[in-house]
Write an enzyme that holds these catalytic residues in place. Structure first.
Site, PDB file in Angstrom:
ATOM      1  N   LYS A  11      -3.687   4.892   7.335  1.00 45.20           N
ATOM      2  CA  LYS A  11      -4.172   5.181   5.991  1.00 45.20           C
ATOM      3  C   LYS A  11      -5.496   5.963   6.057  1.00 45.20           C
ATOM      4  O   LYS A  11      -6.093   6.080   7.134  1.00 45.20           O
ATOM      5  CB  LYS A  11      -4.351   3.857   5.234  1.00 45.20           C
ATOM      6  CG  LYS A  11      -3.034   3.088   4.989  1.00 45.20           C
ATOM      7  CD  LYS A  11      -3.314   1.817   4.174  1.00 45.20           C
ATOM      8  CE  LYS A  11      -2.064   0.974   3.964  1.00 45.20           C
ATOM      9  NZ  LYS A  11      -2.364  -0.250   3.163  1.00 45.20           N
ATOM     10  N   TYR A  51       5.230   3.695  -2.626  1.00 44.59           N
ATOM     11  CA  TYR A  51       4.828   2.336  -3.009  1.00 44.59           C
ATOM     12  C   TYR A  51       5.543   1.839  -4.265  1.00 44.59           C
ATOM     13  O   TYR A  51       5.036   0.961  -4.951  1.00 44.59           O
ATOM     14  CB  TYR A  51       3.313   2.277  -3.200  1.00 44.59           C
ATOM     15  CG  TYR A  51       2.536   2.114  -1.909  1.00 44.59           C
ATOM     16  CD1 TYR A  51       2.804   1.060  -1.024  1.00 44.59           C
ATOM     17  CD2 TYR A  51       1.519   3.010  -1.567  1.00 44.59           C
ATOM     18  CE1 TYR A  51       2.091   0.903   0.156  1.00 44.59           C
ATOM     19  CE2 TYR A  51       0.795   2.853  -0.393  1.00 44.59           C
ATOM     20  CZ  TYR A  51       1.078   1.798   0.473  1.00 44.59           C
ATOM     21  OH  TYR A  51       0.368   1.630   1.628  1.00 44.59           O
ATOM     22  N   ARG A  87       5.116  -4.904  12.549  1.00 43.50           N
ATOM     23  CA  ARG A  87       4.462  -5.782  11.562  1.00 43.50           C
ATOM     24  C   ARG A  87       3.601  -6.834  12.277  1.00 43.50           C
ATOM     25  O   ARG A  87       2.511  -7.161  11.826  1.00 43.50           O
ATOM     26  CB  ARG A  87       5.511  -6.478  10.680  1.00 43.50           C
ATOM     27  CG  ARG A  87       6.324  -5.564   9.781  1.00 43.50           C
ATOM     28  CD  ARG A  87       5.565  -5.044   8.592  1.00 43.50           C
ATOM     29  NE  ARG A  87       5.087  -6.086   7.705  1.00 43.50           N
ATOM     30  CZ  ARG A  87       4.536  -5.829   6.502  1.00 43.50           C
ATOM     31  NH1 ARG A  87       4.404  -4.570   6.073  1.00 43.50           N
ATOM     32  NH2 ARG A  87       4.096  -6.812   5.751  1.00 43.50           N
ATOM     33  N   ASN A 114      -6.958  -1.883   4.584  1.00 45.18           N
ATOM     34  CA  ASN A 114      -6.410  -2.576   5.754  1.00 45.18           C
ATOM     35  C   ASN A 114      -5.744  -1.641   6.760  1.00 45.18           C
ATOM     36  O   ASN A 114      -4.932  -2.051   7.574  1.00 45.18           O
ATOM     37  CB  ASN A 114      -5.469  -3.705   5.305  1.00 45.18           C
ATOM     38  CG  ASN A 114      -4.296  -3.183   4.499  1.00 45.18           C
ATOM     39  OD1 ASN A 114      -4.138  -1.967   4.355  1.00 45.18           O
ATOM     40  ND2 ASN A 114      -3.468  -4.072   3.992  1.00 45.18           N
ATOM     41  N   HIS A 117      -0.046   1.002   7.342  1.00 51.44           N
ATOM     42  CA  HIS A 117       1.191   0.604   6.683  1.00 51.44           C
ATOM     43  C   HIS A 117       2.293   0.527   7.727  1.00 51.44           C
ATOM     44  O   HIS A 117       2.334   1.340   8.644  1.00 51.44           O
ATOM     45  CB  HIS A 117       1.594   1.636   5.619  1.00 51.44           C
ATOM     46  CG  HIS A 117       2.999   1.429   5.112  1.00 51.44           C
ATOM     47  ND1 HIS A 117       3.287   0.534   4.102  1.00 51.44           N
ATOM     48  CD2 HIS A 117       4.192   1.948   5.516  1.00 51.44           C
ATOM     49  CE1 HIS A 117       4.608   0.522   3.898  1.00 51.44           C
ATOM     50  NE2 HIS A 117       5.174   1.377   4.745  1.00 51.44           N
ATOM     51  N   GLU A 128      11.656   4.797   3.522  1.00 47.76           N
ATOM     52  CA  GLU A 128      10.314   5.347   3.686  1.00 47.76           C
ATOM     53  C   GLU A 128      10.288   6.510   4.681  1.00 47.76           C
ATOM     54  O   GLU A 128       9.582   7.498   4.463  1.00 47.76           O
ATOM     55  CB  GLU A 128       9.356   4.249   4.147  1.00 47.76           C
ATOM     56  CG  GLU A 128       9.138   3.168   3.091  1.00 47.76           C
ATOM     57  CD  GLU A 128       8.370   1.957   3.609  1.00 47.76           C
ATOM     58  OE1 GLU A 128       8.156   1.020   2.830  1.00 47.76           O
ATOM     59  OE2 GLU A 128       8.001   1.938   4.811  1.00 47.76           O
TER      60      GLU A 128
END
Ligand code: IDP
Ligand code: MG
Length: 151
Positions: A11, A51, A87, A114, A117, A128
């Site tokens: 990000k 999103y 993840r 954070n 993604h 995505e």
């Protein structure tokens, strides 16, 4: 064995803080193979599409605003059970709840900044990846996969 592809975004906070190399290093150390990568800045439309599952949440506008605020790096990582594995590397959404040793615990403070993604299911990975890459953006790492990661 399930070889999967997943979408990862560094990000704008990760790019601006110079942490793209760190993110890539962690993916590579775990053995995931980068099969597509792109430095870009998102427009509002693409950000809202990416999103869309959060479109009715109170943080949606801020999230879209932030993700479009500067350059990001989109990449596709491939490996065994890569979706869940990435993840794990990222840690929980809120860095305060993320386990030590995860990217978010080690480098982030707040849920809105954070750093990273990662797709959360096979279905979202497919959806995505199509937002960020077209079919001919992907390279084959089949030989590396066979040499290093599969018997
Ligand atoms: P994920 O990135 O761990 O998959 P999601 O629940 O899909 O988390 O949320 C997408 C992103 O939206 C998060 O990474 C975070 O940056 C932001 N976000 C999620 N929940 C909140 C919140 O309660 N406040 C502010 N931002 C949030
Ligand atoms: Mg998510």
């Amino acid at each position: 064995m399930t070889i999967e592809r997943t979408l990862i975004l560094a990000k704008p906070d990760a790019v601006s803080r110079g942490l793209v190399g760190e993110l890539i290093a962690r993916l590579e150390q775990r053995g995931y193979l980068i099969v597509a990568m792109r430095l870009m800045q998102l427009d509002g439309e693409r950000a809202r599409t990416h999103y869309v599952e959060h479109k009715d949440k109170p943080f949606f506008a801020g999230l879209v605003n932030f993700i479009t605020s500067g350059p990001i790096v989109a990449l596709c990582a491939e490996g065994e059970n890569a979706i869940e594995g990435v993840r794990q590397l990222m840690g929980a959404t809120d860095p305060l709840s993320a386990a030590p040793g995860t990217i978010r615990a080690d480098f982030a403070q707040s849920i809105g900044r954070n750093l990273v993604h990662g797709s959360d299911s096979k279905m979202s990975a497919e959806r995505e990846l199509a937002i960020f890459f077209s079919e001919n953006d992907f390279v084959s790492r089949r030989h590396d996969m066979e040499r290093w990661f599969r018997e």
